[in-house]
Design a protein around this motif. Structure first.
Motif, mmCIF file in Angstrom:
data_model
loop_
_atom_site.group_PDB
_atom_site.id
_atom_site.type_symbol
_atom_site.label_atom_id
_atom_site.label_comp_id
_atom_site.label_asym_id
_atom_site.label_seq_id
_atom_site.Cartn_x
_atom_site.Cartn_y
_atom_site.Cartn_z
ATOM 1 N N ILE A 1 2.419 10.386 3.668
ATOM 2 C CA ILE A 1 1.202 9.623 3.151
ATOM 3 C C ILE A 1 1.380 7.936 3.184
ATOM 4 O O ILE A 1 0.355 7.223 3.695
ATOM 5 C CB ILE A 1 0.720 9.920 1.753
ATOM 6 C CG1 ILE A 1 0.273 11.544 1.568
ATOM 7 C CG2 ILE A 1 -0.069 8.765 0.896
ATOM 8 C CD1 ILE A 1 -0.057 11.896 0.095
ATOM 9 N N CYS A 2 2.448 7.597 3.001
ATOM 10 C CA CYS A 2 2.796 5.925 3.173
ATOM 11 C C CYS A 2 2.403 5.648 4.497
ATOM 12 O O CYS A 2 1.822 4.577 4.766
ATOM 13 C CB CYS A 2 4.308 5.846 2.614
ATOM 14 S SG CYS A 2 5.381 6.852 3.520
ATOM 15 N N TYR B 1 0.316 4.216 -2.600
ATOM 16 C CA TYR B 1 -0.174 5.641 -2.266
ATOM 17 C C TYR B 1 0.935 6.551 -2.517
ATOM 18 O O TYR B 1 0.596 7.747 -2.555
ATOM 19 C CB TYR B 1 -0.728 5.450 -0.975
ATOM 20 C CG TYR B 1 -2.231 4.915 -1.078
ATOM 21 C CD1 TYR B 1 -3.457 5.637 -1.412
ATOM 22 C CD2 TYR B 1 -2.458 3.618 -0.407
ATOM 23 C CE1 TYR B 1 -4.513 5.109 -1.505
ATOM 24 C CE2 TYR B 1 -3.691 3.057 -0.674
ATOM 25 C CZ TYR B 1 -4.814 3.705 -1.009
ATOM 26 O OH TYR B 1 -6.104 3.070 -1.039
ATOM 27 N N CYS B 2 1.980 6.490 -2.367
ATOM 28 C CA CYS B 2 3.235 7.220 -2.415
ATOM 29 C C CYS B 2 2.764 8.206 -3.950
ATOM 30 O O CYS B 2 2.840 7.522 -5.112
ATOM 31 C CB CYS B 2 4.386 6.585 -2.493
ATOM 32 S SG CYS B 2 5.760 7.849 -2.910
ATOM 33 N N PRO B 3 2.834 9.399 -3.662
ATOM 34 C CA PRO B 3 2.325 10.585 -4.680
ATOM 35 C C PRO B 3 3.376 10.427 -5.898
ATOM 36 O O PRO B 3 3.177 10.797 -7.158
ATOM 37 C CB PRO B 3 1.965 11.764 -4.060
ATOM 38 C CG PRO B 3 2.665 11.567 -2.743
ATOM 39 C CD PRO B 3 2.714 10.180 -2.283
ATOM 40 N N GLN C 1 5.642 7.866 -6.338
ATOM 41 C CA GLN C 1 5.891 6.622 -6.608
ATOM 42 C C GLN C 1 7.670 6.139 -6.411
ATOM 43 O O GLN C 1 8.233 5.646 -7.179
ATOM 44 C CB GLN C 1 5.701 6.216 -8.151
ATOM 45 C CG GLN C 1 4.217 6.482 -8.378
ATOM 46 C CD GLN C 1 3.510 5.129 -7.944
ATOM 47 O OE1 GLN C 1 3.612 4.212 -8.229
ATOM 48 N NE2 GLN C 1 2.698 5.503 -6.614
ATOM 49 N N GLU D 1 -1.371 5.595 5.363
ATOM 50 C CA GLU D 1 -2.176 4.508 4.597
ATOM 51 C C GLU D 1 -1.700 3.144 5.135
ATOM 52 O O GLU D 1 -2.377 2.010 4.842
ATOM 53 C CB GLU D 1 -1.757 4.462 3.102
ATOM 54 C CG GLU D 1 -2.243 5.965 2.435
ATOM 55 C CD GLU D 1 -3.908 6.002 2.650
ATOM 56 O OE1 GLU D 1 -4.631 4.728 3.073
ATOM 57 O OE2 GLU D 1 -4.498 7.107 2.443
ATOM 58 N N PHE E 1 0.705 -1.386 -0.020
ATOM 59 C CA PHE E 1 -0.033 -0.042 -0.222
ATOM 60 C C PHE E 1 0.727 1.226 -0.048
ATOM 61 O O PHE E 1 0.468 2.196 -0.656
ATOM 62 C CB PHE E 1 -1.075 0.161 1.202
ATOM 63 C CG PHE E 1 -2.336 -0.753 1.131
ATOM 64 C CD1 PHE E 1 -2.211 -1.785 -0.151
ATOM 65 C CD2 PHE E 1 -3.171 -0.647 1.955
ATOM 66 C CE1 PHE E 1 -3.505 -2.597 -0.197
ATOM 67 C CE2 PHE E 1 -4.323 -1.350 1.807
ATOM 68 C CZ PHE E 1 -4.618 -2.257 0.830
ATOM 69 N N CYS E 2 1.889 1.349 0.534
ATOM 70 C CA CYS E 2 2.782 2.294 0.867
ATOM 71 C C CYS E 2 3.495 2.757 -0.551
ATOM 72 O O CYS E 2 3.544 3.889 -0.954
ATOM 73 C CB CYS E 2 3.987 2.086 1.896
ATOM 74 S SG CYS E 2 4.807 0.614 1.288
#
Ligand code: SF4
Ligand code: SF4
Length: 93
Positions: A74-75, A49-51, A53, A78, A45-46
């Protein structure tokens, strides 16, 4: 095209072929994600979701590419196992 390896984590909003638009802002970061591999279940998931990448899978772990990681957290937010802590950069100096 410029060095593809260097620009590999460009986000979709910028042009990875142009150096002046490259987002390797790692030196600006104030916090970095630290993964507790004992709690990680390798769900990915990390990385999803990392904007930018920049979370990479290496063998059985995930590590952020610190050249591109923004320290946004964010990582960590999430991660379903709370396996990621955001640590102040000064702790690594
Ligand atoms: S989101 Fe959390 S549990 Fe999932 S791979 Fe990343 S660190 Fe591991
Ligand atoms: S802190 Fe932000 S930029 Fe860095 S790996 Fe996590 S989600 Fe990606």
């Amino acid at each position: 095209m410029a060095n593809n390896t260097y620009f590999k984590h460009e986000g979709p909003w910028s042009d990875a072929s142009k150096e002046f638009l490259c987002s390797d802002t790692g030196s600006w970061r104030t916090k970095r994600p630290l993964i507790d591999n004992d709690n990680c279940i390798y769900c990915g998931f990390c990385a999803i979701y990392c904007p930018v990448q920049c979370m990479e899978q290496l063998d059985n772990t995930f590590v952020p590419d610190l050249n591109f990681c923004k320290g946004c957290g964010i990582c960590a937010k999430e991660c379903p196992k709370n396996a990621i802590s955001m640590i102040l950069e000064r702790e690594f100096k």
